[in-house]
Design an enzyme around this catalytic site. Sequence first.
Site, mmCIF file in Angstrom:
data_model
loop_
_atom_site.group_PDB
_atom_site.id
_atom_site.type_symbol
_atom_site.label_atom_id
_atom_site.label_comp_id
_atom_site.label_asym_id
_atom_site.label_seq_id
_atom_site.Cartn_x
_atom_site.Cartn_y
_atom_site.Cartn_z
ATOM 1 N N ASP A 1 -88.985 73.393 -9.024
ATOM 2 C CA ASP A 1 -89.282 74.572 -10.121
ATOM 3 C C ASP A 1 -88.748 74.216 -11.642
ATOM 4 O O ASP A 1 -87.678 74.567 -12.274
ATOM 5 C CB ASP A 1 -88.725 75.852 -9.277
ATOM 6 N N ASP B 1 -94.262 76.599 -16.238
ATOM 7 C CA ASP B 1 -93.030 76.727 -14.857
ATOM 8 C C ASP B 1 -93.940 76.549 -13.453
ATOM 9 O O ASP B 1 -94.662 77.168 -13.305
ATOM 10 C CB ASP B 1 -92.572 78.141 -15.314
HETATM 11 C C1 LIG Z 1 -93.697 84.337 -4.937
HETATM 12 C C2 LIG Z 1 -94.123 83.062 -4.183
HETATM 13 N N1 LIG Z 1 -94.159 81.988 -5.470
HETATM 14 O O1 LIG Z 1 -93.735 81.138 -4.950
HETATM 15 C C3 LIG Z 1 -93.656 81.138 -3.386
HETATM 16 C C4 LIG Z 1 -94.105 80.635 -2.188
HETATM 17 C C5 LIG Z 1 -93.958 82.805 -3.357
HETATM 18 C C6 LIG Z 1 -94.096 83.218 -2.050
HETATM 19 N N2 LIG Z 1 -92.577 84.355 -1.743
HETATM 20 C C7 LIG Z 1 -93.226 84.590 -0.696
HETATM 21 C C8 LIG Z 1 -91.374 83.299 -1.448
HETATM 22 C C9 LIG Z 1 -90.890 82.743 -3.241
HETATM 23 C C10 LIG Z 1 -90.723 83.864 -4.255
HETATM 24 C C11 LIG Z 1 -90.647 82.552 -4.894
HETATM 25 N N3 LIG Z 1 -90.846 81.430 -4.573
HETATM 26 N N4 LIG Z 1 -91.113 81.395 -3.433
HETATM 27 C C12 LIG Z 1 -90.272 80.238 -5.195
HETATM 28 C C13 LIG Z 1 -90.036 81.056 -6.428
HETATM 29 N N5 LIG Z 1 -89.684 82.121 -7.039
HETATM 30 C C14 LIG Z 1 -90.443 81.826 -8.549
HETATM 31 C C15 LIG Z 1 -89.568 80.771 -9.522
HETATM 32 C C16 LIG Z 1 -90.139 80.815 -10.176
HETATM 33 N N6 LIG Z 1 -89.735 80.132 -11.273
HETATM 34 N N7 LIG Z 1 -90.821 81.802 -11.413
HETATM 35 C C17 LIG Z 1 -91.112 83.164 -10.466
HETATM 36 N N8 LIG Z 1 -91.075 83.192 -9.342
HETATM 37 C C18 LIG Z 1 -90.485 83.080 -6.431
#
Ligand SMILES: Cc1noc(C)c1CN(C)Cc1cc2n(n1)CCN(c1cc(N)ncn1)C2
Length: 421
Positions: free
Chosen positions: A126, A310
């Site tokens: 990430d 990102d």
């Molecule tokens: C939403 C999402 N995004 O990827 C996944 C997997 C999901 C699902 N969700 C259920 C779980 C989740 C939420 C996040 N993640 N995983 C990954 C990191 N996230 C970021 C990273 C970043 N740089 N900026 C914003 N959020 C938020």
Amino acid sequence: MVSLTDLFLVSLLVPTSLGSALPPRIDTIDQRGGRVTLKQVRNPRGHKAFNPARATYRTFLKYGVPAPDYIKKAVAHIDEEQEEAFARIKRDTGSAAAIPINEVDIAYVTPVTIGTPPQTLMLDLDTGSSDLWVFSSLTPSNQVRGQEIYSPTKSSTSKLLSGHTWSIRYGDGSGSRGTVYTDNFTIGGLEVKSQAVQAALEVSSSFTQEQSLDGLVGLGFSALNTVRPSSQLTFFDNARPNLDEEVFTADLKYHATGSYDFGFIDSKKYAGNITYTAVQQSPGYWTHSLSGYSVGSGAFHASQISGISDTGTTLLYLPTAIVTAYYRQVQGAQNSQYYGGYVFPCSSTLPTFTFGIEGARFTIPASYINYTRISPTSTTCYGGLQSSSGLGINIFGDVALKAAFVVFSGTNPPRIGFAIK
Ligand SMILES: Cc1noc(C)c1CN(C)Cc1cc2n(n1)CCN(c1cc(N)ncn1)C2
């Protein structure tokens, strides 16, 4: 001023009586009453190099025959050439898969190994954050649902970073917190010893529900790391000094497995030239500007659009004016409060979206922007391009990044490069 060569040649003028008794290391020798201490060092890259002229020289010593001058010079010439060659030698690199965790590429995970013996976890690399955190043996079992966990007690190389904690919150409100170990950490054959590995003591429900994601590897700048009292370095910052080139690249793919490479730029993964643009590394994101955009076959609108590249964000978030201009071209599109964004009939024909990096142009196919049905039986679809208003920042997430080959360059100053593929 005594040069290194002089020192070196002095080291060869060992009195013949010592010739055969010469220890493998020449540390201290007498030379007309003076004392010179020479520390032999292993070749900095740890490579052993055979110097044939030195072997010949030692033969002269062994039989008590003064070595001719040209032999002494030859020893120095070969040492110098070997040193230069080792300086160029390919050092550390790594290459690993970026695997979509579901059928709409909500995120990509990469296999990593942690500890001794190696424990394999699937982590989300990430560039929008700088914490390396994992589901662990310390995560309450009711918060773990199918994820692989890191067990520091099962690793002979783990060390608790005592007194250190971390806590992170992502843009969608998800988050986690915990404690910190250091351990050996490898991505695609590239190993960092003593990498800070943040073990989760608590994760939010959205992570618990994501069984294919065992944690994250932050590849933002280390200034964003949340470990306290002392922040920790990212995997890339730890690996950088040993990398052949101070870069990592992202080749994310639409509904397919792509790759992350560290330490080199694979010319087989892109076409044409890489166009670089400046990165502002404060406050710690890969922040840069787009040079403008166009919708479908429409005219290109030149305008500096600042945002962050990102890989941890799924969609592309741009200013409302740009997003409304796009969806104005989509029959039946609307900005739905109910669905929390731009939606449209799944049967609609979507235009492409093109963004500029300096003078280069990158086109996102319509299929990437027809992101997903609201539900498996719905005829309403949710857009992969959404408004950034309310985020306070434009985010060039996976929908945009998967349309290019992206080079994250940790050079000084940092820069980011885009190429078509
Ligand atoms: C939403 C999402 N995004 O990827 C996944 C997997 C999901 C699902 N969700 C259920 C779980 C989740 C939420 C996040 N993640 N995983 C990954 C990191 N996230 C970021 C990273 C970043 N740089 N900026 C914003 N959020 C938020």
